[in-house]
Scaffold this active site. Structure first.
Site, PDB file in Angstrom:
ATOM      1  CG  HIS A   6      43.304  73.501  49.202  1.00 23.11           C
ATOM      2  ND1 HIS A   6      43.161  74.092  48.170  1.00 23.11           N
ATOM      3  CD2 HIS A   6      43.038  74.538  50.071  1.00 23.11           C
ATOM      4  CE1 HIS A   6      42.396  75.412  48.468  1.00 23.11           C
ATOM      5  NE2 HIS A   6      42.420  75.384  49.710  1.00 23.11           N
ATOM      6  CG  ASN A  46      42.294  79.452  45.285  1.00 23.18           C
ATOM      7  OD1 ASN A  46      40.639  79.255  45.417  1.00 23.18           O
ATOM      8  ND2 ASN A  46      42.543  79.307  46.559  1.00 23.18           N
ATOM      9  CD  GLU A  93      41.209  72.391  44.768  1.00 21.41           C
ATOM     10  OE1 GLU A  93      41.067  73.037  43.674  1.00 21.41           O
ATOM     11  OE2 GLU A  93      41.972  72.579  46.048  1.00 21.41           O
ATOM     12  CB  SER A 134      45.090  78.473  49.882  1.00 19.38           C
ATOM     13  OG  SER A 134      44.807  78.784  50.902  1.00 19.38           O
TER      14      SER A 134
HETATM   15  P1  NAD Z   1      45.205  80.807  61.284  1.00 15.98           P
HETATM   16  O1  NAD Z   1      45.442  81.993  61.617  1.00 15.98           O
HETATM   17  O2  NAD Z   1      42.836  80.122  61.042  1.00 15.98           O
HETATM   18  O3  NAD Z   1      45.154  79.560  62.105  1.00 15.98           O
HETATM   19  C1  NAD Z   1      46.849  79.321  61.625  1.00 15.98           C
HETATM   20  C2  NAD Z   1      47.257  78.460  63.194  1.00 15.98           C
HETATM   21  O4  NAD Z   1      48.222  78.125  63.264  1.00 15.98           O
HETATM   22  C3  NAD Z   1      46.934  79.924  64.455  1.00 15.98           C
HETATM   23  O5  NAD Z   1      46.237  78.914  65.813  1.00 15.98           O
HETATM   24  C4  NAD Z   1      48.483  79.747  64.631  1.00 15.98           C
HETATM   25  O6  NAD Z   1      48.733  79.962  66.085  1.00 15.98           O
HETATM   26  C5  NAD Z   1      49.115  78.459  64.417  1.00 15.98           C
HETATM   27  N1  NAD Z   1      50.152  78.257  64.079  1.00 15.98           N
HETATM   28  C6  NAD Z   1      51.480  79.363  63.707  1.00 15.98           C
HETATM   29  N2  NAD Z   1      52.209  78.922  63.567  1.00 15.98           N
HETATM   30  C7  NAD Z   1      51.954  78.007  64.145  1.00 15.98           C
HETATM   31  C8  NAD Z   1      53.813  76.935  64.481  1.00 15.98           C
HETATM   32  N3  NAD Z   1      54.956  77.202  63.852  1.00 15.98           N
HETATM   33  N4  NAD Z   1      53.079  75.647  64.996  1.00 15.98           N
HETATM   34  C9  NAD Z   1      52.199  75.188  65.608  1.00 15.98           C
HETATM   35  N5  NAD Z   1      50.841  75.912  65.486  1.00 15.98           N
HETATM   36  C10 NAD Z   1      51.452  77.286  64.798  1.00 15.98           C
HETATM   37  O7  NAD Z   1      44.556  80.458  59.940  1.00 15.98           O
HETATM   38  P2  NAD Z   1      43.567  78.810  58.867  1.00 15.98           P
HETATM   39  O8  NAD Z   1      43.140  80.235  58.292  1.00 15.98           O
HETATM   40  O9  NAD Z   1      42.813  77.918  59.878  1.00 15.98           O
HETATM   41  O10 NAD Z   1      44.226  78.648  58.023  1.00 15.98           O
HETATM   42  C11 NAD Z   1      45.478  77.631  58.052  1.00 15.98           C
HETATM   43  C12 NAD Z   1      45.900  77.460  56.709  1.00 15.98           C
HETATM   44  O11 NAD Z   1      44.746  76.465  55.553  1.00 15.98           O
HETATM   45  C13 NAD Z   1      46.654  78.051  55.693  1.00 15.98           C
HETATM   46  O12 NAD Z   1      47.550  77.312  55.224  1.00 15.98           O
HETATM   47  C14 NAD Z   1      45.869  78.683  54.854  1.00 15.98           C
HETATM   48  O13 NAD Z   1      45.914  79.200  53.567  1.00 15.98           O
HETATM   49  C15 NAD Z   1      44.887  77.222  54.707  1.00 15.98           C
HETATM   50  N6  NAD Z   1      43.079  77.340  53.877  1.00 15.98           N
HETATM   51  C16 NAD Z   1      42.398  78.273  54.892  1.00 15.98           C
HETATM   52  C17 NAD Z   1      41.194  78.400  53.963  1.00 15.98           C
HETATM   53  C18 NAD Z   1      40.205  78.740  55.270  1.00 15.98           C
HETATM   54  O14 NAD Z   1      39.106  79.622  54.157  1.00 15.98           O
HETATM   55  N7  NAD Z   1      40.594  79.851  55.851  1.00 15.98           N
HETATM   56  C19 NAD Z   1      41.096  77.512  54.216  1.00 15.98           C
HETATM   57  C20 NAD Z   1      41.244  76.585  53.453  1.00 15.98           C
HETATM   58  C21 NAD Z   1      43.010  76.416  53.221  1.00 15.98           C
END
Ligand code: NAD
Length: 286
Positions: free
Chosen positions: A140, A191, A152, A119
């Site tokens: 994104h 954002n 994006e 993000s």
């Molecule tokens: P989340 O915490 O729900 O999931 C992250 C997952 O990554 C977890 O299951 C964790 O076990 C896994 N993980 C961590 N380290 C790892 C590794 N080394 N190898 C493999 N798996 C690993 O997080 P999320 O909300 O899904 O966010 C993920 C990404 O998406 C982030 O970069 C976040 O900024 C981005 N993002 C989130 C949103 C949102 O609204 N949640 C929206 C757009 C982008």
């Protein structure tokens, strides 16, 4: 460009599972990997739950549901050798993302495109740890990924045109619309526009100019937004909003991104919006 057949997804959390569901629903074979025990199983269970709800509402057929589930395979990272593209969706921690990109760069074919769902982080910095910065791009997605229309596409300094074209093609295959962020800048487009909107809505509330209901109503009816900014801020998570504002403020040194005190107070008190059950909709300015 050829249709993408196999996609690797690293991280089976909110976004990884959402992206896996979206791709699988659009006939792409998904290899889903997470380094936490049972994270993939829990991601798959959530996908099944969402599909079951869609089935109950007659939005999809049972065969759509089974086909989508069958298209997702719990995978090791080694299997990603077979993927044409990998989307990384692990936690928003630079060192964790870099270590995933280093591993992927050593593992997958030179032609494989490496995308990140970050993000906020710099695509150029992430691409720098690989031996193929020209094949690295930001994709994104927005939450929930199967529903939200936009992706994006963010270019790093070295991202090749063919990588952008590939990502556009992949997004189209998943029925998404894309915009291209031509410079690797913090906040990308959405954002960067959203945070000042949140900040101004919060300041108007803080100054006692209007109630939270009226601020949201004004933006909904006056600007035709489907959701008011304070409701949306509660929904996205006030802790996440604050982190994004602080990040943008530190990057740009610009007061446009300075987080209001009211937001900091709420977050410090653990009132982080919908997920905590308290946020702007239980806050009354004194
Ligand atoms: P989340 O915490 O729900 O999931 C992250 C997952 O990554 C977890 O299951 C964790 O076990 C896994 N993980 C961590 N380290 C790892 C590794 N080394 N190898 C493999 N798996 C690993 O997080 P999320 O909300 O899904 O966010 C993920 C990404 O998406 C982030 O970069 C976040 O900024 C981005 N993002 C989130 C949103 C949102 O609204 N949640 C929206 C757009 C982008």
């Amino acid at each position: 460009m050829e249709t993408v057949k196999t996609l690797g997804v690293v991280g089976a959390g909110t976004m990884g599972a959402g992206i896996a569901q979206l791709a699988a629903r659009n006939n792409i074979h998904v290899l889903l990997y997470d380094n936490q025990t049972d994270a993939v199983k829990s991601g798959l269970a959530k996908i099944r739950q969402r599909l079951t709800r869609a089935l109950d509402r007659e939005q999809i057929s049972r065969s759509d549901m089974e086909r989508t589930m069958d298209n997702i395979e719990e995978s090791s990272l080694e299997k990603f050798r077979d993927a044409e593209v990998v989307i990384e969706a692990v936690v928003e921690v630079m060192e964790v993302k870099k270590s995933v990109f280093r591993q992927l760069s050593d593992l997958v074919a030179p032609s494989t495109i490496l995308a990140t769902n970050t993000s906020s982080f710099s695509i150029t910095e992430l691409a720098g740890v690989t031996q193929r910065p020209e094949s690295v791009i930001g994709m994104h997605f927005f939450n929930p990924a199967p529903v939200m229309k936009l992706v994006e596409l963010v270019r790093g300094e070295d991202t090749a045109d063919r990588t952008v074209e590939f990502a556009q093609h992949l997004a189209a295959q998943m029925n998404k619309e894309t915009v291209v962020v031509r410079k690797d800048t913090p906040g990308f487009i959405v954002n960067r526009i959203l945070m000042p909107l949140f900040i101004e809505a919060m300041r108007i509330l803080e100054e006692g100019v209007a109630t939270q209901e009226d601020i949201d109503k004004a933006v909904k009816l006056g600007l035709n937004h489907p959701m008011g900014p304070l409701t949306l801020a509660d929904f996205t998570g006030l802790d996440v909003d604050l982190e994004v504002m602080d990040y943008l403020y530190n990057e740009f040194h610009d007061d446009r991104f300075a987080a209001p005190q009211v937001l900091r107070r709420l977050v410090r008190a653990g009132h982080v919006g919908k997920k905590s059950g308290r946020g702007f909709y239980h806050y009354a300015p004194k």
